[in-house]
Design a protein around this motif. Structure first.
Motif, PDB file in Angstrom:
ATOM      1  N   VAL A  69      17.632  -1.851   8.356  1.00  0.00           N
ATOM      2  CA  VAL A  69      17.308  -3.159   8.935  1.00  0.00           C
ATOM      3  C   VAL A  69      16.210  -3.858   8.125  1.00  0.00           C
ATOM      4  N   ARG A  70      16.512  -5.094   7.784  1.00  0.00           N
ATOM      5  CA  ARG A  70      15.566  -5.966   7.085  1.00  0.00           C
ATOM      6  C   ARG A  70      15.360  -7.214   7.927  1.00  0.00           C
ATOM      7  N   VAL A  71      14.104  -7.597   8.124  1.00  0.00           N
ATOM      8  CA  VAL A  71      13.769  -8.809   8.866  1.00  0.00           C
ATOM      9  C   VAL A  71      12.789  -9.614   8.037  1.00  0.00           C
ATOM     10  N   GLU A  72      13.146 -10.861   7.765  1.00  0.00           N
ATOM     11  CA  GLU A  72      12.291 -11.751   6.986  1.00  0.00           C
ATOM     12  C   GLU A  72      11.910 -12.971   7.820  1.00  0.00           C
ATOM     13  N   PHE A  73      10.697 -13.456   7.600  1.00  0.00           N
ATOM     14  CA  PHE A  73      10.220 -14.675   8.233  1.00  0.00           C
ATOM     15  C   PHE A  73       9.719 -15.634   7.149  1.00  0.00           C
ATOM     16  N   ALA A  74       9.847 -16.912   7.423  1.00  0.00           N
ATOM     17  CA  ALA A  74       9.321 -17.904   6.493  1.00  0.00           C
ATOM     18  C   ALA A  74       7.807 -17.914   6.575  1.00  0.00           C
ATOM     19  N   GLY A  75       7.151 -17.778   5.424  1.00  0.00           N
ATOM     20  CA  GLY A  75       5.701 -17.797   5.374  1.00  0.00           C
ATOM     21  C   GLY A  75       5.178 -19.142   4.907  1.00  0.00           C
ATOM     22  N   VAL A 125      16.368  -4.073  20.535  1.00  0.00           N
ATOM     23  CA  VAL A 125      16.868  -4.551  21.826  1.00  0.00           C
ATOM     24  C   VAL A 125      17.501  -5.935  21.725  1.00  0.00           C
ATOM     25  N   GLY A 126      17.647  -6.454  20.503  1.00  0.00           N
ATOM     26  CA  GLY A 126      18.333  -7.723  20.329  1.00  0.00           C
ATOM     27  C   GLY A 126      17.478  -8.960  20.496  1.00  0.00           C
ATOM     28  N   LEU A 127      16.157  -8.786  20.617  1.00  0.00           N
ATOM     29  CA  LEU A 127      15.277  -9.953  20.730  1.00  0.00           C
ATOM     30  C   LEU A 127      14.979 -10.582  19.370  1.00  0.00           C
ATOM     31  N   GLN A 128      15.236  -9.829  18.301  1.00  0.00           N
ATOM     32  CA  GLN A 128      15.056 -10.336  16.948  1.00  0.00           C
ATOM     33  C   GLN A 128      16.301  -9.991  16.134  1.00  0.00           C
ATOM     34  N   ALA A 129      16.924 -10.982  15.544  1.00  0.00           N
ATOM     35  CA  ALA A 129      18.117 -10.738  14.727  1.00  0.00           C
ATOM     36  C   ALA A 129      17.706 -10.227  13.350  1.00  0.00           C
ATOM     37  N   PRO A 130      18.351  -9.184  12.833  1.00  0.00           N
ATOM     38  CA  PRO A 130      18.017  -8.708  11.491  1.00  0.00           C
ATOM     39  C   PRO A 130      18.534  -9.664  10.427  1.00  0.00           C
ATOM     40  N   THR A 131      17.802  -9.784   9.339  1.00  0.00           N
ATOM     41  CA  THR A 131      18.262 -10.556   8.186  1.00  0.00           C
ATOM     42  C   THR A 131      19.405  -9.833   7.503  1.00  0.00           C
ATOM     43  N   SER A 132      19.317  -8.513   7.442  1.00  0.00           N
ATOM     44  CA  SER A 132      20.398  -7.672   6.935  1.00  0.00           C
ATOM     45  C   SER A 132      20.271  -6.306   7.581  1.00  0.00           C
ATOM     46  N   GLY A 133      21.248  -5.437   7.317  1.00  0.00           N
ATOM     47  CA  GLY A 133      21.309  -4.175   8.040  1.00  0.00           C
ATOM     48  C   GLY A 133      21.860  -4.412   9.425  1.00  0.00           C
ATOM     49  N   GLU A 134      21.876  -3.359  10.242  1.00  0.00           N
ATOM     50  CA  GLU A 134      22.429  -3.536  11.589  1.00  0.00           C
ATOM     51  C   GLU A 134      21.817  -2.561  12.575  1.00  0.00           C
ATOM     52  N   VAL A 135      21.944  -2.930  13.840  1.00  0.00           N
ATOM     53  CA  VAL A 135      21.574  -2.070  14.960  1.00  0.00           C
ATOM     54  C   VAL A 135      22.856  -1.675  15.662  1.00  0.00           C
ATOM     55  N   ARG A 136      22.980  -0.404  15.992  1.00  0.00           N
ATOM     56  CA  ARG A 136      24.195   0.101  16.631  1.00  0.00           C
ATOM     57  C   ARG A 136      23.845   0.776  17.956  1.00  0.00           C
ATOM     58  N   LEU A 137      24.700   0.597  18.924  1.00  0.00           N
ATOM     59  CA  LEU A 137      24.622   1.321  20.191  1.00  0.00           C
ATOM     60  C   LEU A 137      25.882   2.146  20.318  1.00  0.00           C
ATOM     61  N   ASP A 138      25.731   3.464  20.329  1.00  0.00           N
ATOM     62  CA  ASP A 138      26.875   4.377  20.346  1.00  0.00           C
ATOM     63  C   ASP A 138      27.845   4.092  19.211  1.00  0.00           C
ATOM     64  N   GLY A 139      27.292   3.779  18.037  1.00  0.00           N
ATOM     65  CA  GLY A 139      28.102   3.579  16.851  1.00  0.00           C
ATOM     66  C   GLY A 139      28.656   2.188  16.665  1.00  0.00           C
ATOM     67  N   ALA A 140      28.570   1.342  17.690  1.00  0.00           N
ATOM     68  CA  ALA A 140      29.105  -0.017  17.600  1.00  0.00           C
ATOM     69  C   ALA A 140      27.976  -0.999  17.326  1.00  0.00           C
ATOM     70  N   PRO A 141      28.128  -1.886  16.348  1.00  0.00           N
ATOM     71  CA  PRO A 141      27.062  -2.860  16.062  1.00  0.00           C
ATOM     72  C   PRO A 141      26.773  -3.735  17.269  1.00  0.00           C
ATOM     73  N   LEU A 142      25.495  -4.036  17.468  1.00  0.00           N
ATOM     74  CA  LEU A 142      25.119  -4.966  18.532  1.00  0.00           C
ATOM     75  C   LEU A 142      25.693  -6.345  18.220  1.00  0.00           C
ATOM     76  N   GLY A 143      26.322  -6.959  19.218  1.00  0.00           N
ATOM     77  CA  GLY A 143      26.815  -8.312  19.040  1.00  0.00           C
ATOM     78  C   GLY A 143      25.668  -9.306  19.005  1.00  0.00           C
ATOM     79  N   ARG A 144      25.940 -10.480  18.478  1.00  0.00           N
ATOM     80  CA  ARG A 144      24.903 -11.508  18.364  1.00  0.00           C
ATOM     81  C   ARG A 144      24.950 -12.503  19.523  1.00  0.00           C
ATOM     82  N   GLY A 145      26.069 -12.585  20.226  1.00  0.00           N
ATOM     83  CA  GLY A 145      26.202 -13.582  21.276  1.00  0.00           C
ATOM     84  C   GLY A 145      25.475 -13.182  22.552  1.00  0.00           C
ATOM     85  N   ALA A 146      25.257 -14.183  23.424  1.00  0.00           N
ATOM     86  CA  ALA A 146      24.531 -13.942  24.675  1.00  0.00           C
ATOM     87  C   ALA A 146      25.270 -12.950  25.562  1.00  0.00           C
ATOM     88  N   ARG A 147      26.599 -13.047  25.617  1.00  0.00           N
ATOM     89  CA  ARG A 147      27.363 -12.136  26.482  1.00  0.00           C
ATOM     90  C   ARG A 147      27.266 -10.701  25.991  1.00  0.00           C
TER      91      ARG A 147
END
Length: 342
Positions: free
Chosen positions: A22-28, A68-90
C-alpha cells in the motif's frame, strides 16, 4: 431477552484483513508529494492482537485508516478474506459490518449533543439493524449488549447520559460499544488508551484481551507504546517513514529486536533491561524528501558508530533501497546489516 443478552453475530468464522504494497500520497506545499505510506504490508486475523508501533509521523494512523477504507490507497490494495476492498459506498458499508475502527480521541469522536444510547445506536441505524424507524426492541437489545460487553453495566444507567457526563475511560468504552454493536470480527483501535490514567489503561487493555478470548475478535492496536504492545499483542509490526521495518511474534520482535530502529525504540522503555540506551539524532524526515537507500540511515546508530562500515554495508545503507517486507508470520526485518550476516 434482557438488554445485556447478546445477539447472534452476523459475521462468523475467521476474517483476514491485509494491506499489500500500500502506497498513500498527499499533495504537499509547492506541488511536492508527501509519501505517507510507501509499500506497506500488514496482516490482521480474527483471534489475533497485532500492535502497530512507531514514532509520530511514521504512518501508523494512515495505514489504519486505509485498512478500514477511510483513506484510499494511491497504489497497492487492501483485502478482506482475499478480496480487494471495493471503493464504492455500498462496498465499504458491507466491509464495516466486519471491520470497525475506534478513533483516538473519544471527546472529539462522540457528538456532544447525542446521548450514549444514540451514539451506540447510530451504526445500527446506518446498517438497517435497528428494528425499524425510531428503533425498537431489537435495537435496545443490541445497544444494551454492546454497552455491557464494553464494561458499562448496567447499560440502562448510561442510556441518557451525554459525553460530558462521562469520564475519559467511560467515553472510550462508549466508542468501543459503538463498534461492538455491529458485532464485527476485526477491530482497529488507534491509540485507544494514550490519554487515560494508568489504572484505566489497564482495564481497557484487559477488555481488549477479553473480547479476543470471548468473541474471537481480531484487534489492530496502533500505538507508540512498546510496553503496551508487549503486554497484549501476539504480533508486532514496527513502522518507520511509511514502511514496516520489522515484524513478527511480539516475544521475538521486542525480546530480540533485529532492526536498529526497533532497538532504539526499546531502549527508552522503562521496563526494558536488555537493550543499551540509544539516542536517535533528529526526527523522522520530511515525507516529501524520503532519503535514498535505507530510509533510516540518516539516524541509524550503526552508521554513526561505525558498525555498518565494519560490516562493509555503509555504502549500501546510503544508496541501496531495501525491499518491502512481506506480511508473514516469521520474524523479519529490513536492514542491510542483517543481509550481510546471512
Amino acid at each position: 431477552m434482557s438488554a445485556e443478552q447478546t445477539l447472534d453475530a452476523p459475521a462468523t468464522g475467521t476474517r483476514t484483513l491485509e494491506a499489500r504494497g500500500v502506497r498513500v500520497e498527499f499533495a504537499g506545499r509547492g506541488g511536492a508529494v508527501a509519501t505517507a505510506l510507501d509499500g506497506a504490508d500488514l496482516t490482521v486475523r480474527s483471534g489475533d492482537i497485532v500492535a502497530l508501533v512507531g514514532e509520530s509521523g511514521s504512518g501508523k494512523t494512515t495505514l489504519a485508516r486505509t485498512l478500514v477504507g477511510l483513506q484510499a490507497p494511491t497504489s497497492g490494495e487492501v483485502r478482506l478474506d482475499g478480496a480487494p476492498l471495493g471503493r464504492g459506498a455500498r462496498a465499504l458499508k458491507a466491509v464495516r459490518r466486519q471491520v470497525q475502527m475506534v478513533l483516538q480521541d473519544p471527546a472529539g469522536a462522540l457528538n456532544p449533543r447525542h446521548t450514549v444510547y444514540e451514539s451506540v445506536a447510530e451504526g445500527l441505524r446506518l446498517h438497517g439493524l435497528s428494528g425499524g424507524r425510531g428503533g425498537g426492541p431489537g435495537e435496545e437489545q443490541r445497544v444494551g449488549a454492546a454497552l455491557a460487553a464494553a464494561g458499562l453495566r448496567p447499560p440502562e444507567r448510561f442510556y441518557l447520559r451525554y459525553p460530558h457526563e462521562l469520564s475519559g475511560g467511560q467515553r472510550q468504552r462508549v466508542l468501543i460499544a459503538g463498534a461492538l454493536a455491529l458485532e464485527p470480527r476485526l477491530l482497529v483501535a488507534d491509540e485507544p488508551v494514550s490519554s487515560l490514567d494508568a489504572s484505566v489503561r489497564g482495564e481497557l487493555l484487559a477488555l481488549l484481551l477479553r473480547l479476543r478470548e470471548e468473541r474471537g475478535l481480531g484487534v489492530l492496536v496502533v500505538t507508540h507504546d512498546l510496553g503496551l504492545a508487549w503486554n497484549i499483542a501476539d504480533r508486532t509490526a514496527v513502522m518507520y517513514l511509511g514502511r514496516v521495518v520489522e515484524s513478527g511474534p511480539t516475544e521475538q520482535v521486542l525480546g530480540d529486536p533485529q532492526h536498529p530502529y526497533t532497538r532504539a525504540l526499546l531502549s527508552v522503555v522503562p521496563e526494558s533491561r536488555r537493550v543499551e540506551p540509544v539516542v536517535l539524532a533528529g526526527e523522522i524526515p520530511d515525507p516529501t524528501r524520503i532519503p535514498r537507500g535505507c530510509r533510516f540511515h540518516p539516524r541509524c546508530p550503526a552508521l554513526a558508530d561505525g558498525t555498518a562500515a565494519a560490516a562493509g554495508v555503509d555504502a549500501a545503507c546510503r544508496g541501496t533501497a531495501l525491499p518491502v517486507l512481506p506480511a508473514v508470520d516469521d520474524h523479519v526485518a529490513a536492514c542491510h546489516l542483517l543481509a550481510a550476516r546471512d
